[in-house]
Write an enzyme that holds these catalytic residues in place. Sequence first.
Site, PDB file in Angstrom:
ATOM      1  N   ASP A 194       0.855  -1.191   0.000  1.00  0.00           N
ATOM      2  CA  ASP A 194       0.000   0.000   0.000  1.00  0.00           C
ATOM      3  C   ASP A 194       0.889   1.238   0.000  1.00  0.00           C
ATOM      4  O   ASP A 194       2.095   1.157   0.274  1.00  0.00           O
ATOM      5  CB  ASP A 194      -0.932   0.025   1.219  1.00  0.00           C
ATOM      6  CG  ASP A 194      -0.184   0.071   2.548  1.00  0.00           C
ATOM      7  OD1 ASP A 194       0.876  -0.596   2.669  1.00  0.00           O
ATOM      8  OD2 ASP A 194      -0.632   0.780   3.462  1.00  0.00           O
TER       9      ASP A 194
ATOM     10  N   GLU B 211       0.090  -1.094   5.784  1.00  0.00           N
ATOM     11  CA  GLU B 211       1.162  -0.536   6.613  1.00  0.00           C
ATOM     12  C   GLU B 211       0.985   0.956   6.837  1.00  0.00           C
ATOM     13  O   GLU B 211       1.227   1.467   7.929  1.00  0.00           O
ATOM     14  CB  GLU B 211       2.530  -0.803   5.964  1.00  0.00           C
ATOM     15  CG  GLU B 211       3.702  -0.640   6.930  1.00  0.00           C
ATOM     16  CD  GLU B 211       4.273   0.762   6.982  1.00  0.00           C
ATOM     17  OE1 GLU B 211       5.116   1.017   7.863  1.00  0.00           O
ATOM     18  OE2 GLU B 211       3.903   1.620   6.175  1.00  0.00           O
TER      19      GLU B 211
HETATM   20  C1  LIG Z   1       9.220   3.960   7.596  1.00  0.00           C
HETATM   21  C2  LIG Z   1       8.047   3.395   6.799  1.00  0.00           C
HETATM   22  N1  LIG Z   1       8.384   3.362   5.425  1.00  0.00           N
HETATM   23  C3  LIG Z   1       6.829   4.290   6.985  1.00  0.00           C
HETATM   24  O1  LIG Z   1       6.603   5.171   6.219  1.00  0.00           O
HETATM   25  N2  LIG Z   1       6.039   4.007   8.042  1.00  0.00           N
HETATM   26  C4  LIG Z   1       4.891   4.802   8.382  1.00  0.00           C
HETATM   27  C5  LIG Z   1       3.989   3.925   9.235  1.00  0.00           C
HETATM   28  C6  LIG Z   1       2.696   4.546   9.612  1.00  0.00           C
HETATM   29  C7  LIG Z   1       2.123   4.452  10.818  1.00  0.00           C
HETATM   30  N3  LIG Z   1       0.947   5.089  10.755  1.00  0.00           N
HETATM   31  C8  LIG Z   1       0.825   5.560   9.546  1.00  0.00           C
HETATM   32  N4  LIG Z   1       1.891   5.207   8.838  1.00  0.00           N
HETATM   33  C9  LIG Z   1       5.327   6.036   9.140  1.00  0.00           C
HETATM   34  O2  LIG Z   1       6.383   6.019   9.782  1.00  0.00           O
HETATM   35  O3  LIG Z   1       4.578   7.045   9.103  1.00  0.00           O
HETATM   36 ZN   LIG Z   2       6.980   2.081   4.167  1.00  0.00          ZN
HETATM   37 ZN   LIG Z   3       5.359   5.037   4.474  1.00  0.00          ZN
END
Ligand SMILES: C[C@H](N)C(=O)N[C@@H](Cc1c[nH]cn1)C(=O)O
Ligand SMILES: [Zn+2]
Ligand SMILES: [Zn+2]
Length: 472
Positions: free
Chosen positions: A97, A163
């Site tokens: 996603d 994710e």
């Molecule tokens: C580090 C990873 N690629 C990422 O972007 N994670 C998101 C996960 C997240 C949690 N809630 C919404 N998105 C982030 O760190 O924002």
């Molecule tokens: Zn990510």
């Molecule tokens: Zn991300």
Amino acid sequence: MDQFLEYVDKHQNDFVERLRKAVAIPSVSGDPAHRPDVFKMAEWLVEELKSLDAVVETRDLGKQDFHGTELDLPPIVLATVGTDPKKKTILVYGHYDVQPALLEDGWNTDPFTLVEDENNRLIGRGSSDDKGPVLGWMNVVDAHKALGLELPVNIMFCLEGMEESGSEGLDAFIFEEADKYFKDVDAVCISDNYWLGTSKPCLTYGLRGVSYFHMKVKGPAADLHSGVFGGTIHEPMTDLFKVMSKLVDVDGKILVPGIYEHVRALSDEEQKTYDDLSFKMEELHDAVGSKINIHDSIRETLQCRWRNPSLSIHGVEGGFYSPGDKTVIPACVTGKFSIRTVPDMNPKEVSALVVKFCQDEFEKLGSKNKLDVHCTHDGNYWLSSPDHPNYVAAAKAVETVYKVKPDLTREGGSIPVTLSFQDALKKNVLLLPMGRGDDGAHSINEKLDRSNYICGTQLLGAYLYEVSQITL
Ligand SMILES: C[C@H](N)C(=O)N[C@@H](Cc1c[nH]cn1)C(=O)O
Ligand SMILES: [Zn+2]
Ligand SMILES: [Zn+2]
């Protein structure tokens, strides 16, 4: 391994085409209108993996309650390439996603059409986060199949479609499958973060957690004319801004009482980890596109990114945001903010502190509107050690492909599933990023440099060779 490295270099364009197809599917998990596209993306991956002779299955995660509407959760895509008991089994996790992206947000090109610019940057939503890295693993399998080469390890894929929206359902699935589907896993590798800067690869051994909040203020039964009702009623947007403005100061200090109480003190040993990193203030300025840094030193900046909590305000739902001058009093508005959490903060305590603080501040306003504030999703921080053999193998792979020793970094973003894999499988988890610090993940014009995609594919393959040789 040499044959493999050479093949990847020679077949760059095929791999770029694969990325083009993936980026073209707007699999935005946070937008219900795009939920069918998230499913389409899962189906595309299933077909792609099957064409690489992987044994593929999908697992249904049930339903999601999206603000009162029931939505189907996208499936977990599981795939296995090789089941040789003499080989190690490496589990690779990634997500299919992406964050939302609209041309009108300021993209120079359509976000879901991969464009390669004159600097060989592959621009498109998800190119770096996380479609490029997910396809990197598939490219490794593809290259071996084409060459008729045996993979040095068994590879197991676990790919999720939620994710960017809190990984709903995934934790329970991992714990449930730890002794089943994942029982033979020897180590885990995740490529879903970024280099510190733009020139040197890194291995990442820490992540911040994230606790996301919605604060809703509602009053009138419907939007109202500000000329008729302005000055006569308590306005939801005014109340919301008053409370939101109490959360954090301009220097990034969180103003919620008690929030810093459990933040781990900085030890002398940890201090040393901020020395000798190949990151310059100019790289930060370039990545931000402006010189608006709060701190002047790299050390302080990285400590604020990696080991201190931060609070960011993301947006307001329900307010007037179009061009022009609409004289409306919005009836119901929802402010959205999140806190990045660090060792030794506890998400449940964070949530309780934030909710109480917002309620107390709202109470002080004496408004007759109604407030509802709650945490919509949270995920814990993760901190490991770069001394484990899994990291040693990855460092050797970096030297093979890039001819440098990697930086050892922590990350300001969050991948909550990292901790779940570590706890459920009791195996080491390594973060091995593909993209650069200026890729603009979650931002406009997200890109992945062609060299990062291609050398990144080589790196993931080289890591599999190195980890196959090491005692874990
Ligand atoms: C580090 C990873 N690629 C990422 O972007 N994670 C998101 C996960 C997240 C949690 N809630 C919404 N998105 C982030 O760190 O924002
Ligand atoms: Zn990510
Ligand atoms: Zn991300």
